[in-house]
Design a protein around this motif. Structure first.
Motif, PDB file in Angstrom:
ATOM      1  N   GLU A 150       0.799  -1.215   0.000  1.00 55.54           N
ATOM      2  CA  GLU A 150       0.000   0.000   0.000  1.00 55.54           C
ATOM      3  C   GLU A 150       0.838   1.273   0.000  1.00 55.54           C
ATOM      4  N   ARG A 151       2.122   1.161   0.336  1.00 52.94           N
ATOM      5  CA  ARG A 151       2.982   2.342   0.340  1.00 52.94           C
ATOM      6  C   ARG A 151       4.241   2.032  -0.479  1.00 52.94           C
ATOM      7  N   PRO A 152       4.910   3.074  -0.948  1.00 54.62           N
ATOM      8  CA  PRO A 152       6.042   2.862  -1.856  1.00 54.62           C
ATOM      9  C   PRO A 152       7.324   2.464  -1.121  1.00 54.62           C
ATOM     10  N   TRP A 153       8.263   2.000  -1.881  1.00 56.72           N
ATOM     11  CA  TRP A 153       9.623   1.730  -1.425  1.00 56.72           C
ATOM     12  C   TRP A 153      10.535   2.786  -2.021  1.00 56.72           C
ATOM     13  N   GLN A 154      11.491   3.269  -1.233  1.00 56.71           N
ATOM     14  CA  GLN A 154      12.461   4.200  -1.802  1.00 56.71           C
ATOM     15  C   GLN A 154      13.612   3.460  -2.472  1.00 56.71           C
ATOM     16  N   ARG A 155      13.765   2.179  -2.129  1.00 54.85           N
ATOM     17  CA  ARG A 155      14.776   1.354  -2.794  1.00 54.85           C
ATOM     18  C   ARG A 155      14.329  -0.095  -2.741  1.00 54.85           C
ATOM     19  N   GLY A 156      14.386  -0.773  -3.871  1.00 54.44           N
ATOM     20  CA  GLY A 156      14.046  -2.185  -3.905  1.00 54.44           C
ATOM     21  C   GLY A 156      12.570  -2.423  -3.652  1.00 54.44           C
ATOM     22  N   GLY A 157      12.274  -3.436  -2.875  1.00 51.24           N
ATOM     23  CA  GLY A 157      10.902  -3.824  -2.587  1.00 51.24           C
ATOM     24  C   GLY A 157      10.759  -5.331  -2.579  1.00 51.24           C
ATOM     25  N   VAL A 158       9.651  -5.807  -2.031  1.00 55.21           N
ATOM     26  CA  VAL A 158       9.382  -7.234  -1.966  1.00 55.21           C
ATOM     27  C   VAL A 158       7.952  -7.468  -2.439  1.00 55.21           C
ATOM     28  N   PRO A 159       7.638  -8.687  -2.892  1.00 64.23           N
ATOM     29  CA  PRO A 159       6.249  -8.982  -3.274  1.00 64.23           C
ATOM     30  C   PRO A 159       5.316  -8.723  -2.104  1.00 64.23           C
TER      31      PRO A 159
END
Length: 478
Positions: free
Chosen positions: A156-165
């Protein structure tokens, strides 16, 4: 590899994680994951037959509002609490927060679903960074920072770097995930380890000043400190004796009584050493603690409502450390003044070497006193504040978050103060062409002599101060 099992995380591991800008090699304990899953199952079962705060009730002053133990209730909690403000939290602090929170969840007392823990572990391992704001906590739980993190994990919120499913929030996940001071603990841990480094570097810097000022060795003699054996004081005196090679009866110093900056160094630095050791002990407990309210105990097959969210131990330990470091910094500034005084060195005023009227290192006193003033402001105790919020239900706060922020500022100020003293001590030793061949502190001098500009002309000292400040990490290991 960093072992993550809910029991053995070290402060040094948090520092490593904070400094890692890419993937982090972690070893997540399989046994801890299984234990966390058992706690999750127990929490779900308990909520069907008794009141469980945050699962079958609202939170805060809404504690008496009965609700369904549902994923939608948890999602509302996360969304409503993700109200952080101000600047983004520094990336290193976010990385430390994620590691600490993962480790705490693996202590298996939260009741959080395994899927959410697994997603957090993936974020830590891949070096992914959620968007987290710095303002929103008062030492009773980093609610806004952890809500923003949880919503990033759910997509529901963004990642400033990378990210996960993204993973789906499950019943009971919200409060279990939020019940922690992981962001505050991350900043406190980074500051504590910086304090530790600077305290060790201060021994080397003070020893160099001692040689430059022809200090009286009697102030460091073992019989003196055996007469009042505070642990930090004894250790500090022993370190200076080691650096100065004072293993036998040394020759007398230039003065029968040195200024306090030299003579009282063990008595003033000792409390700082003790305070930093205590702070590290507190943090070692906190980063491995099960702080979630309610606490889910698989051993007793029950849930317990409590106040582990309150971080008085952290805030008071941080306040004490900052206060003692300020006193140590005052002595460093005093020694700087001695190093610039011809009556103490036998050299020209301000260690100048140019034509008459040259200013030499005169400006260092201004820089050091400015940094000391900032440290003094940061040393004011955060624990004197309090708050009454949530309709009076939460009527006290430790303000450990603010204490940790002040610790970051205090460490920066102390580093600048020591850098100024180091510059003056090295210049004085160069001008005196001091013979350090038989002294262990020679290693510190050689490191500094190689790194610092040998020029004696009047010039801007900004780069010199920066080099000296960076050099303190190496001096801490001498």
């Amino acid at each position: 590899m960093i072992r993550v099992d809910g029991r053995t995380l070290r402060c040094a591991d948090v520092v490593r994680a904070a400094g890692s800008e890419g993937p982090l090699w972690i070893d997540v304990s399989t046994a801890a994951v299984r234990a966390a899953e058992q706690a999750w199952k127990l929490a779900g079962e308990l909520s069907t037959r008794r009141v469980i705060y945050g699962r079958t009730t609202g939170v805060g002053a809404n504690k008496d509002d009965a609700v369904d133990d549902s994923a939608e209730h948890g999602s509302r909690i996360l969304r409503s609490h993700a109200g952080g403000a101000g600047e983004l939290m520094p990336a290193g602090q976010v990385r430390g927060m994620l590691l600490i929170r993962l480790n705490q969840l693996l202590a298996a007392r939260s009741g959080v679903a395994p899927d959410l823990i697994s997603a957090l572990a993936q974020a830590v391992g891949t070096g992914s960074l959620p968007v987290v704001h710095s303002v929103g906590a008062i030492g009773t739980g980093d609610l806004t920072a952890l809500a923003e993190t949880a919503l990033a994990l759910t997509g529901e919120r963004p990642w400033q770097r990378g990210g996960v499913p993204p993973v789906a929030i499950q019943a009971g996940d919200a409060l279990g995930f939020l019940s922690s001071n992981a962001a505050t603990l991350a900043e406190a841990t980074l500051a504590a380890m910086e304090f530790d480094t600077l305290c060790r570097a201060a021994n080397a810097v003070a020893a160099l000043s001692y040689v430059a000022l022809d200090g009286n060795p009697e102030a460091y003699a073992a019989p003196v400190h055996e007469a009042r054996p505070h642990a930090g004081q004894v250790a500090c005196a022993a370190q200076v004796r080691r650096l100065l090679g004072l293993h036998s009866a040394p020759k007398p110093g230039r003065r029968i009584q040195d200024p306090f900056g030299l003579r009282a160094f063990p008595q003033v630095q000792g409390p700082a050493v003790d305070a930093v050791h205590y702070l590290r002990d507190v943090l070692a407990i906190e980063i491995n603690a099960g702080t979630e309210n309610p606490l889910i105990s698989t051993v007793h097959s029950d849930a317990y409502h409590h106040a582990h969210f309150h971080t008085a131990y952290v805030s008071t330990a941080l306040d004490q450390a900052r206060a003692t470091l300020h006193q140590s910094a005052e002595l460093s500034v005093a020694r700087l003044g001695d190093l610039l005084e011809p009556d103490f060195t036998g050299l020209r005023a301000f260690l100048a070497a140019g034509p008459p009227g040259s200013s030499g290192l005169m400006i260092l006193e201004y820089v050091a006193h400015d940094a000391l003033a900032g440290l003094r402001a940061a040393a004011l105790p955060s624990t004197l504040g309090s708050a009454v919020i949530s309709r009076g239900m939460e009527d006290h706060a430790s303000f450990s978050t603010q204490s940790a922020r002040a610790a970051t500022a205090a460490a920066a100020g102390y580093r600048q103060v020591l850098a100024c003293e180091l510059l003056a001590a090295v210049r004085a030793l160069r001008l005196r062409q001091a013979d350090l061949v038989d002294l262990p502190v020679r290693a510190a001098f050689e490191l500094a002599d190689e790194a610092l500009d040998p020029g004696l002309d009047d010039r801007p000292l900004t780069a010199d101060i920066a080099r000296a400040a960076a050099l303190l990490d190496a001096l801490a290991a001498v």
